[in-house]
Design a protein around this motif. Sequence first.
Motif, short mmCIF file in Angstrom:
data_model
loop_
_atom_site.label_atom_id
_atom_site.label_comp_id
_atom_site.label_asym_id
_atom_site.label_seq_id
_atom_site.Cartn_x
_atom_site.Cartn_y
_atom_site.Cartn_z
N GLY A 15 0.79 -1.21 0.00
CA GLY A 15 0.00 0.00 0.00
C GLY A 15 0.83 1.28 0.00
O GLY A 15 0.28 2.37 0.02
N ILE A 16 2.16 1.14 0.01
CA ILE A 16 3.06 2.28 -0.01
C ILE A 16 3.82 2.25 -1.34
O ILE A 16 4.31 1.19 -1.74
N ILE A 17 3.92 3.37 -2.03
CA ILE A 17 4.74 3.43 -3.24
C ILE A 17 6.19 3.54 -2.79
O ILE A 17 6.54 4.43 -2.01
N THR A 18 7.02 2.62 -3.24
CA THR A 18 8.41 2.57 -2.79
C THR A 18 9.39 2.65 -3.95
O THR A 18 9.14 2.12 -5.03
N ILE A 19 10.50 3.31 -3.67
CA ILE A 19 11.65 3.33 -4.58
C ILE A 19 12.83 2.81 -3.78
O ILE A 19 13.19 3.39 -2.75
N GLY A 20 13.39 1.72 -4.21
CA GLY A 20 14.56 1.15 -3.56
C GLY A 20 15.79 1.36 -4.41
O GLY A 20 15.70 1.69 -5.59
N VAL A 21 16.93 1.15 -3.79
CA VAL A 21 18.20 1.25 -4.52
C VAL A 21 18.97 -0.05 -4.38
O VAL A 21 18.85 -0.76 -3.37
N ASN A 22 19.73 -0.36 -5.41
CA ASN A 22 20.67 -1.47 -5.39
C ASN A 22 20.04 -2.79 -4.94
O ASN A 22 19.08 -3.22 -5.54
N ASP A 23 20.54 -3.39 -3.88
CA ASP A 23 20.09 -4.73 -3.48
C ASP A 23 19.04 -4.73 -2.38
O ASP A 23 18.97 -5.67 -1.59
N VAL A 24 18.15 -3.73 -2.32
CA VAL A 24 17.09 -3.75 -1.32
C VAL A 24 16.18 -4.95 -1.50
O VAL A 24 15.45 -5.32 -0.57
N GLY A 25 16.24 -5.58 -2.65
CA GLY A 25 15.41 -6.75 -2.91
C GLY A 25 15.65 -7.91 -1.96
O GLY A 25 14.83 -8.80 -1.86
N ARG A 26 16.75 -7.88 -1.25
CA ARG A 26 16.94 -8.95 -0.25
C ARG A 26 16.11 -8.67 0.99
O ARG A 26 15.96 -9.54 1.83
N TRP A 27 15.53 -7.45 1.12
CA TRP A 27 14.67 -7.14 2.26
C TRP A 27 13.20 -7.07 1.85
O TRP A 27 12.32 -7.56 2.54
N PHE A 28 12.91 -6.42 0.71
CA PHE A 28 11.54 -6.30 0.22
C PHE A 28 11.57 -5.98 -1.27
O PHE A 28 12.61 -5.66 -1.82
N THR A 29 10.42 -6.06 -1.92
CA THR A 29 10.33 -5.78 -3.35
C THR A 29 9.75 -4.38 -3.55
O THR A 29 8.57 -4.15 -3.26
N PRO A 30 10.57 -3.46 -4.04
CA PRO A 30 10.07 -2.09 -4.25
C PRO A 30 9.28 -1.97 -5.55
O PRO A 30 9.38 -2.82 -6.45
N ASP A 31 8.52 -0.90 -5.66
CA ASP A 31 7.81 -0.62 -6.92
C ASP A 31 8.81 -0.21 -8.00
O ASP A 31 8.65 -0.58 -9.16
N TYR A 32 9.81 0.57 -7.61
CA TYR A 32 10.84 1.05 -8.53
C TYR A 32 12.19 0.71 -7.90
O TYR A 32 12.36 0.82 -6.68
N LEU A 33 13.13 0.33 -8.73
CA LEU A 33 14.49 0.06 -8.26
C LEU A 33 15.45 0.93 -9.05
O LEU A 33 15.46 0.88 -10.29
N VAL A 34 16.25 1.73 -8.36
CA VAL A 34 17.25 2.58 -8.99
C VAL A 34 18.61 1.88 -8.89
O VAL A 34 19.04 1.51 -7.80
N VAL A 35 19.25 1.69 -10.04
CA VAL A 35 20.58 1.08 -10.10
C VAL A 35 21.47 2.00 -10.93
O VAL A 35 21.21 2.20 -12.12
N LEU A 36 22.50 2.55 -10.30
CA LEU A 36 23.40 3.47 -10.99
C LEU A 36 24.77 2.87 -11.26
O LEU A 36 25.45 3.29 -12.19
N ASN A 37 25.17 1.92 -10.42
CA ASN A 37 26.51 1.35 -10.55
C ASN A 37 26.50 0.14 -11.46
O ASN A 37 25.51 -0.58 -11.55
N THR A 38 27.63 -0.08 -12.12
CA THR A 38 27.76 -1.24 -13.00
C THR A 38 27.92 -2.52 -12.19
O THR A 38 28.25 -2.48 -11.00
#
Length: 169
Positions: free
Chosen positions: A47-70
């Motif tokens: 119920g919350i719109i989320t933007i995660g960065v990098n490997d946040v997927g090991r904690w939860f699944t965000p709506d958007y994931l920002v990845v800047l590093n190779t």
Amino acid sequence: MDTARCAVERDVATTRAFVDLRNHHAGATILVCGCGESLTRLTQAQGIITIGVNDVGRWFTPDYLVVLNTRRQFTADRYAYIDASRAGTLVTQLDPAGFAHPDVVQFRLGRRGGTELSDDDTMAYSNTSPYVAIQLARHLGARRIGLLGVDFGDRHFSGRRVRMRWPGN
């Protein structure tokens, strides 16, 4: 993985341009999630719109994931979570072909340290992924932006120590 099928799915899924995300969540509250240990306070993201960065997927699944590093800038175990991300949309300035994700939206880096919103495919950036995630929340039309896991410390939410690369160190 069937790379031919993945390529077809990506062609279909990435028809959106970065500018098409503008005001997609106009007036919403968006939670930007970094990888600091305070992220462990997030127990329910539904119920919350989320933007995660990098490997946040090991904690939860965000709506958007920002990845800047190779890929090579991450340890293999951290990148495995990026590669397997189930985020709704992966947002990056990198070549979308480098990701297995079916919905990659690419932007161009705008002005370093900038705060202005652009009408094109650029986004202001700095030396941290949460900064860009905040800019993405603004681009999406957020009225309020919350921060969690943006601790500017050396503890990753997984409990490991992570050496942050800051200017001058």
